[in-house]
Design an enzyme around this catalytic site. Structure first.
Site, PDB file in Angstrom:
ATOM      1  N   GLU A  78       8.289  23.789 -21.793  1.00 40.28           N
ATOM      2  CA  GLU A  78       8.155  22.462 -22.591  1.00 40.28           C
ATOM      3  C   GLU A  78       6.756  22.358 -22.708  1.00 40.28           C
ATOM      4  O   GLU A  78       5.241  21.178 -22.503  1.00 40.28           O
ATOM      5  CB  GLU A  78       8.103  21.238 -21.570  1.00 40.28           C
ATOM      6  CG  GLU A  78       9.605  21.221 -21.360  1.00 40.28           C
ATOM      7  CD  GLU A  78      10.168  19.956 -20.042  1.00 40.28           C
ATOM      8  OE1 GLU A  78       9.126  19.162 -19.478  1.00 40.28           O
ATOM      9  OE2 GLU A  78      11.543  19.891 -19.589  1.00 40.28           O
ATOM     10  N   GLU A 132      20.447  23.546 -20.107  1.00 43.08           N
ATOM     11  CA  GLU A 132      19.876  21.555 -19.375  1.00 43.08           C
ATOM     12  C   GLU A 132      20.500  20.697 -19.458  1.00 43.08           C
ATOM     13  O   GLU A 132      20.842  19.743 -19.772  1.00 43.08           O
ATOM     14  CB  GLU A 132      18.719  20.794 -18.866  1.00 43.08           C
ATOM     15  CG  GLU A 132      17.927  22.065 -18.638  1.00 43.08           C
ATOM     16  CD  GLU A 132      16.586  21.556 -18.480  1.00 43.08           C
ATOM     17  OE1 GLU A 132      16.473  20.865 -17.911  1.00 43.08           O
ATOM     18  OE2 GLU A 132      15.056  22.437 -18.309  1.00 43.08           O
TER      19      GLU A 132
END
Length: 367
Positions: free
Chosen positions: A154, A259
């Site tokens: 991220e 995810e």
């Protein structure tokens, strides 16, 4: 009451089978997709230590890849400047070996869930020393023991620019490339991935592609990109996902969905997000299914997973892994994010580890 058109006999059949018990006759995700891509799940500490008897049976049957939810994040594995806590990470590696489950280390460098000693650190040399020592120590310990690493997690904003973080601020914009360089040296036997959310969206995808090209141009190895897949069942961006698979594959790297979960609850904001630091206030309106998921939403969830796995199968030569972010609904982070105390239903197994209609839809695609 709004009604929803049931689009296939598969959904009707799945709803009828919803109450069955999990047992030996339940199909296996990993076996069904063994010739296509790995099927993974996120594991928590209780599951890693095999303290949950139902999970102990279900996980090895259903999954051949696993990612730790939290126990390899820096605040857990590196709690003090010269202190590491490898206990649970070592147990995870042993768990993977025991059940022939490939372990994806998550994650080496992330701006969130940092150890307390990093908070407020101002000295660039200290940040660089932490950065270097952390990667070298953790990645080297598990070289040959984990299949892959989410090296950096991220690092991008929604517009594709580099996120403001302690690493970008103190180490400069090349910190991502340097993280991969260090990981490559410390763990040469592991696959090295960049992982992010919403990087299937055009602007963020462009930034992600530029980041990957920068790493490659520096002569540093990057093996794949992870698209997290935190979507809402009623609003899956299938076109963007397909375009992303194609565009990332042109870089010569693998594409993973790392995810995956499909939330069914109202979003307090416009658009999708997965920033753990974003919070909103609880209201009953934001928790409409506290007593159970209605059939109309069960159908949407089932159709959503069916559509996604059709797409994954279309690109099975490029997609190398699909990992669900949790084993069952009760474990999902979406029960507490972005609003605490809600009841969400985003996975293939319910709170009692029973397979849901979405599970049957995913399995049926391989029959």
């Amino acid at each position: 009451m709004r009604t929803y058109k049931i689009t296939s006999l598969l959904v009707i059949t799945s709803l009828a089978l919803f109450s069955r018990s999990y047992g030996q006759k339940t199909a296996s995700l990993k076996d069904s997709y063994k010739n296509d891509f790995l099927i993974g799940t996120a594991l928590n500490a209780t599951q890693i230590e095999e303290k949950d008897p139902t999970a102990k049976v279900l996980i090895p049957k259903q999954f051949n890849a696993a990612t730790p939810e939290n126990i390899m994040k820096a605040e857990v594995i590196h709690p003090g400047w010269d202190k590491y806590n490898f206990d649970l990470a070592d147990k995870l590696v042993a768990y993977g070996k025991k059940y022939n489950i490939r372990i994806n280390g998550h994650t080496l460098i992330w701006h969130s869930q940092l150890p307390a000693f990093m908070h407020g650190m101002q000295d660039a040399d200290s940040v660089k020393q932490y950065f270097t020592n952390h990667i070298k120590t953790v990645a080297a310990r598990y070289n040959g023991k984990v299949f892959s690493w989410d090296v950096v997690n991220e690092a991008l904003n929604e517009d594709g620019t580099l996120r403001k973080s302690i690493f970008a601020d103190k180490l400069g914009p090349d910190f991502v490339t340097e993280a991969f360089r260090l990981a490559q040296a410390a763990s040469p036997d592991a696959q090295l991935y960049y992982n992010d959310y919403n990087n299937e969206q055009p602007a963020k995808r462009a930034g992600c592609i530029a980041l990957i090209k920068k790493i490659q141009a520096a002569g540093v190895r990057i093996d794949g990109v992870g698209i997290q897949g935190h979507w809402r069942a009623s609003n899956i961006p299938l076109k963007d996902i397909e375009e992303s698979i194609v565009e990332y594959s042109k870089l010569g790297i693998k594409v993973m969905f790392t995810e995956l979960d499909l939330g069914v609850l109202p979003n307090p904001w416009d658009g999708d997000a997965a920033d753990v630091n974003m919070k909103a206030t609880y209201t009953a309106k934001m928790n409409p299914y506290a007593n159970g998921l209605p059939d109309s939403m069960q159908v949407k969830l089932t159709k959503g997973y069916e559509d996604l796995f059709k797409l994954f199968l279309k690109y099975k030569g490029t997609v190398s892994r699909v990992t669900f972010w949790g084993v069952n609904d009760g474990q999902s982070w979406l029960n507490g994010w972005p609003i605490k105390g809600r009841t969400n239903y985003p996975l293939l197994f319910d709170r009692n580890y029973q397979p849901k209609p979405a599970f049957d839809a995913v399995i049926a695609l391989k029959k």
